[in-house]
Motif scaffolding. Structure first.
Motif: not given
Lengths: 340, 340, 340, 340
Positions: A140-143, A168-173, A188-198
């Motif tokens: 979460i690079p913002l924090f 949670s960066s919200g950066d798709i690339p 098996d590695f899981s990729f989860l996003t914390g950016w609800d807007a995307a």
């Protein structure tokens, strides 16, 4: 219920209801957990940013986990925020949460001090080598210090205990670069996003799910978006994603994060109390107005009644421009803070 | 061929081939235009950032447009970069490009000075009220004053001549906010993305197309990505988007933008010459190594032969981690410059 | 009058008066030059940021230099802003300004594109190797690619034609690092600051002078600050520096830079006209209010009469908190823009 | 020894020596405190950023204060870092440190979450209204939510318990704006800087002193700089400030802050141990090389012997360019991290 399957789906990073003295409101927290599970949420994520882990003491963080693991009782996986003051304390938290039955822990990169990638690597490596429980990185690079792609890749290559990342960066690339770098060796590695807007586009480029604060307010919407997207019903998913952007913006931009979420969960029927970060008087007023706004948004989707004062003839058509103006102004402000 | 239909599809922001004296290489530019059209590109976008408009004189910018409009001769629409030193000069360029037959102009927000949203609005309003040709806003916050959502919305509401936006921020929720704010009132308004690394997800959330520098190097790939995405062949589109991220990263991060693109177009068979921005010796060496790397990437997709030195057994599997490390390091560097 | 002595003292980066059609107002420009010289300014710096070089055409930039060199007629050194579209055009401008009798040129690092230190070095090296006139580097990281300390040092070591730097970063340790790195080998090298709000402390750590926009509005104040500081009359200098911070903040933060300076020069008796960047209506109103504010600030120091509406009982005591609040808000905004 | 006089002079934000198990090394901490006081330091500042307060537990932070207050025993004032997880915990720390005899506390603005000025105000207001001990605000925008000028002014106006600010922004006009806004109404209010690289100019524009990490490594130098500046021996002060910039850069840029300081204090004869943030192998090597570099720098000023490997004929003349190149590269990196 330790993790055996890959982490997938929508996890709720839950707020912590507080009582009138500002203490953990155990009864409401238990009731809230039951409600989220009844709504179909795929997992819980206590002691995350939405859970304001930095505003609780170390003892309180453990207590929150005890309550949640006990109440969940294996019905859904629990991803436990486990960042503590230093590596030793963090490992101790990992041990505790392992014993409590968490599926995995999520550990934010060190914050306050801004660390280089080399030190971020060393930090997670030492934890991964000494933890009994699977670890999800939390970027979460913002924090906090950013976790860059080569660091994620190196940790995925070297540490079997590191089983995923919440980004949670919200950066798709950026997400594409991570998946591309890691998935071939670690399917098996899981990729989860914390950016609800995307969430929708991130799922479409290959994410496995999200830990989305909006799912704590409107689990029905986030779960529907997840399912529409997986079913490739793209037009419906897009429409819903647009509405969720409006809702998310309103939630995240009111007063101070995560007070908008605390206020909104109250509208869903829980005594969430007053947050621990003091607010100015005008922020408190702002939160009052937000409550009406949110109630209208939730009412539009059938989750609550309209507020006593009504919602006007507006809806999206009228409301959007105004919200958009506010949102933009405040997004600018947020960005400014993030960089200052 | 002035625009009547909405701008859609993939526009190539073309580089300008230079001859051995550093002047516009008219013959190669004409040949390059023909090649791009033969490959199926939907439009051209001269005098954009890839076209290094700031490194040509005002007279040269007009000359570039004359050559391109003459050579295109109505086969595809031309979107003409028209930013000049001030409003008066910009309007004059609009008039010139209108007479040359451009479909529309694209105007970047003022740069060097960082303007507030109010002044960005006033700037575009004055142009839109005095131009004979349709205007596409060009938002590239890394290089120029940002154009925020309320400004886009206000200009769309007030100015019929403003018919679209090219957004190079790469921020998907930002694109959603713009579409949400503008499309209901202006269904004709065109949303184009300049961020090649996210073309697929941006199309899926509602973009109409892109002005993508990578399409000047590998038009086949960008057009294929566009069509797979529109056909909702999501798995194939995703795979291709991943490859394009690798290609785009290699192109954008070598030496100084857009020298990677200049080098790569040479590999496709055009004398592109040496860019006008002097490079250090190690950057020139770096560009040489990039040429091999690009040639291998293009060879993988069947666009060129392998370089004499061969490409190794690598391909994505071996190549990715290394590229990924480089990419990340340089992306960090780019970000730093963007913010410094 | 080509430079033979080290550049020292206070140079005015002059605005360009415009007539009612928005063209260069030659008569007022000549009168303004005479006035500045009569006030004792040590040099002039046309075609800088305050001179809005990017908003004039290449032909106009030359015309501005012709007028100024002709009017100055050797009375003070002229430091000529010479940045053009590319190296070839910039060298041509150097030649022209050499023939016009400028003491030296000042060249901003490339802007729009954000270049790496290596390319910034290559750019200045090529210019320095081909120019007939001495070159001052111009570092303004808010607007252009930054020129870092090793680049300054390397250029100072390798290029005798590079004889100084104007630094507008306002960062004092940065200035110390530059002086420390360069002065031992190049005692002739001149360090000028463009950050009026820190002129006194920058002189005290070793700067040779400044190119300060405030000196175009209140040359008396800036010259007095320069002399008090050199005389080590520290208490008086500090008091004056404080007042200049207030004045500078008011000038720089109104509407869009440099409109506050344009407005303020009008208060000193010159027809400065309307700037070329269109303003919104509220910005125009804001500029009107600024005029009153500035007139009061100037009246306090005896440079003009109070405005017809009076200045209230305020002065610093009452005024400061309000100004301070405004200043801070807008500084935040500026910073945001600089980073966006 | 509660504060009655204004805070002035050089306070040492001390690192905390750790033993071989990574625990607080009480004996060395006591010995270090005695040494600092013997060197003439004006005060101590435990649990600051240099003291890595975030890497200790709440219990350890209290223990550190107990040891220091006991060992100081009233010889110099102690400014106690008192930031805890939330307002309630912070007030409790204030009470504890009041009882231990601290002169005042220093409280950093909330971190992790980036708060708006309104919430920063509300946070400090609630603390100031409920604390038994005087409070110094601590502004370090690189790491925590910024405290802007209007917020400082408002807190100074409304809260008698708020008696000063430590500002580590290093921005001199910002310091001038604060002093200008606050000092007329609150002549007792203390302005301290945490930016060692600009101590001399900050004192000259009106600061009362500094809390400078370099004073924990070379108290002799920082005290000498303080006294030369107050005595207005400007040439000598300037020379020394230049040397301190070199020393400070070397300390702050090696490995991760504050490991350079930890390493350097060891060179002064204390067992400081290994920091709690894990380092990569190359960072550990880097720290080894730093030790030699620092030992030479300290030897130059007569504080230690040269390292066994010698220091070469270098000194400033040879050393500066190399250090300067390293410094710049790493400063860029630091800035990147601060903004990422």
């Amino acid at each position: 219920m330790h993790s055996q399957a890959k982490l997938r789906g929508i996890f709720t990073p839950n707020i912590v209801p507080l009582d009138s003295r500002g203490e953990i409101h155990e009864k409401e927290l238990r009731r809230y957990v039951d409600w989220l599970i009844a709504k179909g949420i795929h997992g819980l994520y206590p002691n995350g940013s939405t859970g304001e882990f930095t505003r609780f003491t170390a003892e309180e963080r453990v207590r929150i986990m005890e309550i949640i693991c006990d109440q969940v009782n294996g019905r859904v996986p629990v991803l436990a925020g486990a960042a503590e003051a230093n590596v030793k304390e963090t490992i101790r938290a990992c041990e505790t949460y392992y014993e409590l039955g968490a599926a995995a822990v999520a550990i934010v990169a060190p914050y306050y001090f801004k660390l280089s990638p080399r030190a971020v690597y060393a930090y997670f490596k030492e934890i991964a080598d000494n933890t009994p429980i699977d670890v999800t990185l939390y970027n979460i690079p913002l924090f906090a210090s950013p976790i860059d792609v080569p660091t994620v890749q190196r940790l995925a290559d070297e540490c079997p205990k590191v089983i995923g990342i919440k980004d949670s960066s919200g950066d798709i690339p950026h997400m594409i670069r991570m998946i591309r770098a890691v998935r071939p060796q670690r399917p098996d590695f899981s990729f989860l996003t914390g950016w609800d807007a995307a969430l929708m586009p991130l799922l479409l480029v290959g994410c496995d799910g999200g830990t989305n604060a909006t799912s704590g307010v409107a689990p029905e919407l986030m779960l529907k978006l997840y399912e529409l997207t997986l079913a490739e019903r793209l037009d419906e998913a897009r429409e819903l994603q647009y509405d969720i952007v409006e809702l998310f913006d309103a939630l995240i931009l009111s007063a101070e994060f995560p007070d908008g979420f605390r206020t909104a969960v109250r509208l869903r029927g829980f005594e969430t109390g007053v947050g621990r970060q003091p607010l100015s008087e005008d922020q408190q007023t702002e939160l009052g107005r937000l409550a009406d706004k949110l109630q209208c948004l939730l009412a539009t989707h059938g989750f609550t009644d309209e507020p006593a004062s009504g919602c006007g003839i507006s809806g999206a058509a009228n409301g959007a421009p105004e919200v958009s103006r506010i949102v933009e102004a405040v997004v600018g402000e947020l960005r400014r803070r993030g960089m200052a």
